[in-house]
Design a protein around this motif. Structure first.
Motif, PDB file in Angstrom:
ATOM      1  N   VAL A 278       7.131  73.314 -25.159  1.00  0.00           N
ATOM      2  CA  VAL A 278       7.062  74.544 -25.950  1.00  0.00           C
ATOM      3  C   VAL A 278       5.727  74.610 -26.691  1.00  0.00           C
ATOM      4  CG1 VAL A 278       8.053  75.756 -27.942  1.00  0.00           C
ATOM      5  CG2 VAL A 278       9.569  74.835 -26.163  1.00  0.00           C
ATOM      6  N   LEU A 279       5.306  73.496 -27.287  1.00  0.00           N
ATOM      7  CA  LEU A 279       4.020  73.459 -27.988  1.00  0.00           C
ATOM      8  C   LEU A 279       2.858  73.728 -27.027  1.00  0.00           C
ATOM      9  CD1 LEU A 279       4.621  70.449 -30.372  1.00  0.00           C
ATOM     10  CD2 LEU A 279       4.028  72.773 -31.078  1.00  0.00           C
ATOM     11  N   ARG A 280       2.894  73.111 -25.852  1.00  0.00           N
ATOM     12  CA  ARG A 280       1.826  73.330 -24.862  1.00  0.00           C
ATOM     13  C   ARG A 280       1.779  74.786 -24.414  1.00  0.00           C
ATOM     14  NH1 ARG A 280       4.215  68.367 -22.615  1.00  0.00           N
ATOM     15  NH2 ARG A 280       2.948  66.634 -23.380  1.00  0.00           N
ATOM     16  N   SER A 281       2.941  75.372 -24.191  1.00  0.00           N
ATOM     17  CA  SER A 281       3.014  76.765 -23.761  1.00  0.00           C
ATOM     18  C   SER A 281       2.470  77.700 -24.843  1.00  0.00           C
ATOM     19  CB  SER A 281       4.463  77.115 -23.420  1.00  0.00           C
ATOM     20  OG  SER A 281       4.579  78.460 -23.063  1.00  0.00           O
TER      21      SER A 281
ATOM     22  N   GLU B  40      -7.940  55.567 -45.078  1.00  0.00           N
ATOM     23  CA  GLU B  40      -7.839  56.201 -46.391  1.00  0.00           C
ATOM     24  C   GLU B  40      -7.180  57.575 -46.298  1.00  0.00           C
ATOM     25  OE1 GLU B  40     -10.791  57.603 -49.984  1.00  0.00           O
ATOM     26  OE2 GLU B  40     -11.413  55.957 -48.685  1.00  0.00           O
ATOM     27  N   THR B  41      -7.563  58.370 -45.279  1.00  0.00           N
ATOM     28  CA  THR B  41      -7.017  59.712 -45.136  1.00  0.00           C
ATOM     29  C   THR B  41      -6.782  60.030 -43.671  1.00  0.00           C
ATOM     30  OG1 THR B  41      -8.263  60.427 -47.078  1.00  0.00           O
ATOM     31  CG2 THR B  41      -7.377  62.152 -45.675  1.00  0.00           C
ATOM     32  N   LEU B  42      -5.579  60.419 -43.340  1.00  0.00           N
ATOM     33  CA  LEU B  42      -5.236  60.937 -42.018  1.00  0.00           C
ATOM     34  C   LEU B  42      -5.147  62.449 -42.216  1.00  0.00           C
ATOM     35  CD1 LEU B  42      -4.474  60.131 -39.111  1.00  0.00           C
ATOM     36  CD2 LEU B  42      -2.100  60.016 -39.855  1.00  0.00           C
ATOM     37  N   ASN B  43      -6.196  63.161 -41.776  1.00  0.00           N
ATOM     38  CA  ASN B  43      -6.343  64.564 -42.133  1.00  0.00           C
ATOM     39  C   ASN B  43      -6.620  65.412 -40.897  1.00  0.00           C
ATOM     40  OD1 ASN B  43      -6.827  66.961 -43.481  1.00  0.00           O
ATOM     41  ND2 ASN B  43      -8.870  66.379 -44.148  1.00  0.00           N
ATOM     42  N   PHE B  44      -5.832  66.438 -40.715  1.00  0.00           N
ATOM     43  CA  PHE B  44      -6.040  67.404 -39.637  1.00  0.00           C
ATOM     44  C   PHE B  44      -6.086  68.781 -40.275  1.00  0.00           C
ATOM     45  CE2 PHE B  44      -3.701  63.823 -37.938  1.00  0.00           C
ATOM     46  CZ  PHE B  44      -4.526  63.441 -36.893  1.00  0.00           C
ATOM     47  N   THR B  45      -7.192  69.489 -40.060  1.00  0.00           N
ATOM     48  CA  THR B  45      -7.363  70.791 -40.706  1.00  0.00           C
ATOM     49  C   THR B  45      -6.586  71.901 -40.021  1.00  0.00           C
ATOM     50  OG1 THR B  45      -9.375  71.163 -39.428  1.00  0.00           O
ATOM     51  CG2 THR B  45      -9.639  70.200 -41.627  1.00  0.00           C
ATOM     52  N   ASP B  46      -6.135  71.654 -38.777  1.00  0.00           N
ATOM     53  CA  ASP B  46      -5.416  72.693 -38.049  1.00  0.00           C
ATOM     54  C   ASP B  46      -4.498  72.055 -37.011  1.00  0.00           C
ATOM     55  OD1 ASP B  46      -4.634  75.198 -37.158  1.00  0.00           O
ATOM     56  OD2 ASP B  46      -6.480  75.589 -36.049  1.00  0.00           O
ATOM     57  N   GLY B  47      -3.324  72.609 -36.861  1.00  0.00           N
ATOM     58  CA  GLY B  47      -2.399  72.109 -35.852  1.00  0.00           C
ATOM     59  C   GLY B  47      -1.166  72.970 -35.756  1.00  0.00           C
ATOM     60  N   LEU B  48      -0.393  72.708 -34.717  1.00  0.00           N
ATOM     61  CA  LEU B  48       0.888  73.379 -34.526  1.00  0.00           C
ATOM     62  C   LEU B  48       1.997  72.418 -34.916  1.00  0.00           C
ATOM     63  CD1 LEU B  48       0.342  75.087 -31.042  1.00  0.00           C
ATOM     64  CD2 LEU B  48      -0.052  76.034 -33.326  1.00  0.00           C
ATOM     65  N   LEU B  49       3.004  72.935 -35.611  1.00  0.00           N
ATOM     66  CA  LEU B  49       4.108  72.127 -36.105  1.00  0.00           C
ATOM     67  C   LEU B  49       5.419  72.727 -35.599  1.00  0.00           C
ATOM     68  CD1 LEU B  49       4.772  69.745 -38.053  1.00  0.00           C
ATOM     69  CD2 LEU B  49       5.005  71.455 -39.853  1.00  0.00           C
ATOM     70  N   LEU B  50       6.229  71.874 -34.984  1.00  0.00           N
ATOM     71  CA  LEU B  50       7.518  72.310 -34.440  1.00  0.00           C
ATOM     72  C   LEU B  50       8.585  71.303 -34.830  1.00  0.00           C
ATOM     73  CD1 LEU B  50       9.252  74.107 -32.500  1.00  0.00           C
ATOM     74  CD2 LEU B  50       8.523  72.564 -30.673  1.00  0.00           C
ATOM     75  N   ARG B  51       9.695  71.779 -35.357  1.00  0.00           N
ATOM     76  CA  ARG B  51      10.803  70.900 -35.735  1.00  0.00           C
ATOM     77  C   ARG B  51      11.695  70.638 -34.521  1.00  0.00           C
ATOM     78  NH1 ARG B  51      13.029  71.147 -41.397  1.00  0.00           N
ATOM     79  NH2 ARG B  51      11.198  69.851 -41.525  1.00  0.00           N
ATOM     80  N   HIS B  52      11.890  69.369 -34.223  1.00  0.00           N
ATOM     81  CA  HIS B  52      12.805  68.913 -33.163  1.00  0.00           C
ATOM     82  C   HIS B  52      14.023  68.347 -33.892  1.00  0.00           C
ATOM     83  CE1 HIS B  52      13.831  67.325 -29.178  1.00  0.00           C
ATOM     84  NE2 HIS B  52      14.203  66.232 -29.799  1.00  0.00           N
TER      85      HIS B  52
ATOM     86  N   MET C  96      13.321  78.445 -31.775  1.00  0.00           N
ATOM     87  CA  MET C  96      12.354  77.489 -32.268  1.00  0.00           C
ATOM     88  C   MET C  96      11.217  78.231 -32.956  1.00  0.00           C
ATOM     89  SD  MET C  96      11.790  74.692 -29.336  1.00  0.00           S
ATOM     90  CE  MET C  96      13.155  73.788 -28.697  1.00  0.00           C
ATOM     91  N   LYS C  97      10.847  77.727 -34.104  1.00  0.00           N
ATOM     92  CA  LYS C  97       9.759  78.340 -34.847  1.00  0.00           C
ATOM     93  C   LYS C  97       8.582  77.374 -34.894  1.00  0.00           C
ATOM     94  CE  LYS C  97       8.622  80.537 -39.170  1.00  0.00           C
ATOM     95  NZ  LYS C  97       9.057  80.922 -40.497  1.00  0.00           N
ATOM     96  N   ILE C  98       7.433  77.855 -34.475  1.00  0.00           N
ATOM     97  CA  ILE C  98       6.217  77.063 -34.509  1.00  0.00           C
ATOM     98  C   ILE C  98       5.346  77.578 -35.645  1.00  0.00           C
ATOM     99  CG2 ILE C  98       4.112  76.448 -33.271  1.00  0.00           C
ATOM    100  CD1 ILE C  98       5.685  76.641 -30.688  1.00  0.00           C
ATOM    101  N   LYS C  99       4.868  76.655 -36.473  1.00  0.00           N
ATOM    102  CA  LYS C  99       3.975  77.007 -37.576  1.00  0.00           C
ATOM    103  C   LYS C  99       2.580  76.477 -37.266  1.00  0.00           C
ATOM    104  CE  LYS C  99       7.552  76.496 -41.077  1.00  0.00           C
ATOM    105  NZ  LYS C  99       7.948  75.761 -42.278  1.00  0.00           N
TER     106      LYS C  99
END
Length: 149
Positions: A110-113, A85-97, A1-4
């Protein structure tokens, strides 16, 4: 799994929140999409959803759905649907399920860890970005970072 680690932004987002049976969430997502289309709009991005107030005893949860559309919308006095108008997050972790037959809770863990190991605090519930890929589905899980250190 790759987390970005990445920002995410969606424009002209219509949303709604409803309680339903866990196995019926996709019907509510379809209703939102159909409502958007019947209003003369079209989706410009994927269906995004969050799950909260999970009650396994009755097999229900609250589902919040979001869909970006092609134009701003005025929704004064509408109790079912909301416009952002805008759903915007300047930072986050992204994981493909990628395998929908696998338990999504394992991907959440996995994201929590990962967040714990980098001393990040994540906003929950996470955003599930449902992508239709060659007639099948995958989910990109987006976990907004709300605090570092």
């Amino acid at each position: 799994m790759k987390i970005k680690r990445a920002p995410i932004i969606f424009h002209n987002v219509i949303s709604c929140t409803k309680t339903c049976k866990i196995e019926e969430w996709h019907q509510l997502a379809r209703e939102l999409r159909n409502s958007v289309v019947s209003s003369g709009l079209y989706g410009t991005g994927p269906i995004i959803y969050r799950v909260s107030n999970l009650n396994l005893d009755v097999g229900e949860a609250d589902y919040s759905f979001y869909i970006p559309v092609n134009a701003p919308v005025e929704m004064e006095g509408n109790e079912d649907y909301h416009f952002t108008e805008t759903l915007n997050f300047t930072d986050g972790l992204l994981l493909r399920h990628a395998d929908l037959d696998e338990d999504i809770e394992e991907s959440y863990a996995v994201l929590r860890s990962c967040a714990e190991s980098y001393q990040l605090t994540l906003e929950e519930p996470f955003y599930n970005i449902y992508l239709d890929v060659y007639g099948d589905g995958i989910i990109d899980i987006f976990a907004p970072v709300i605090k570092e250190g």
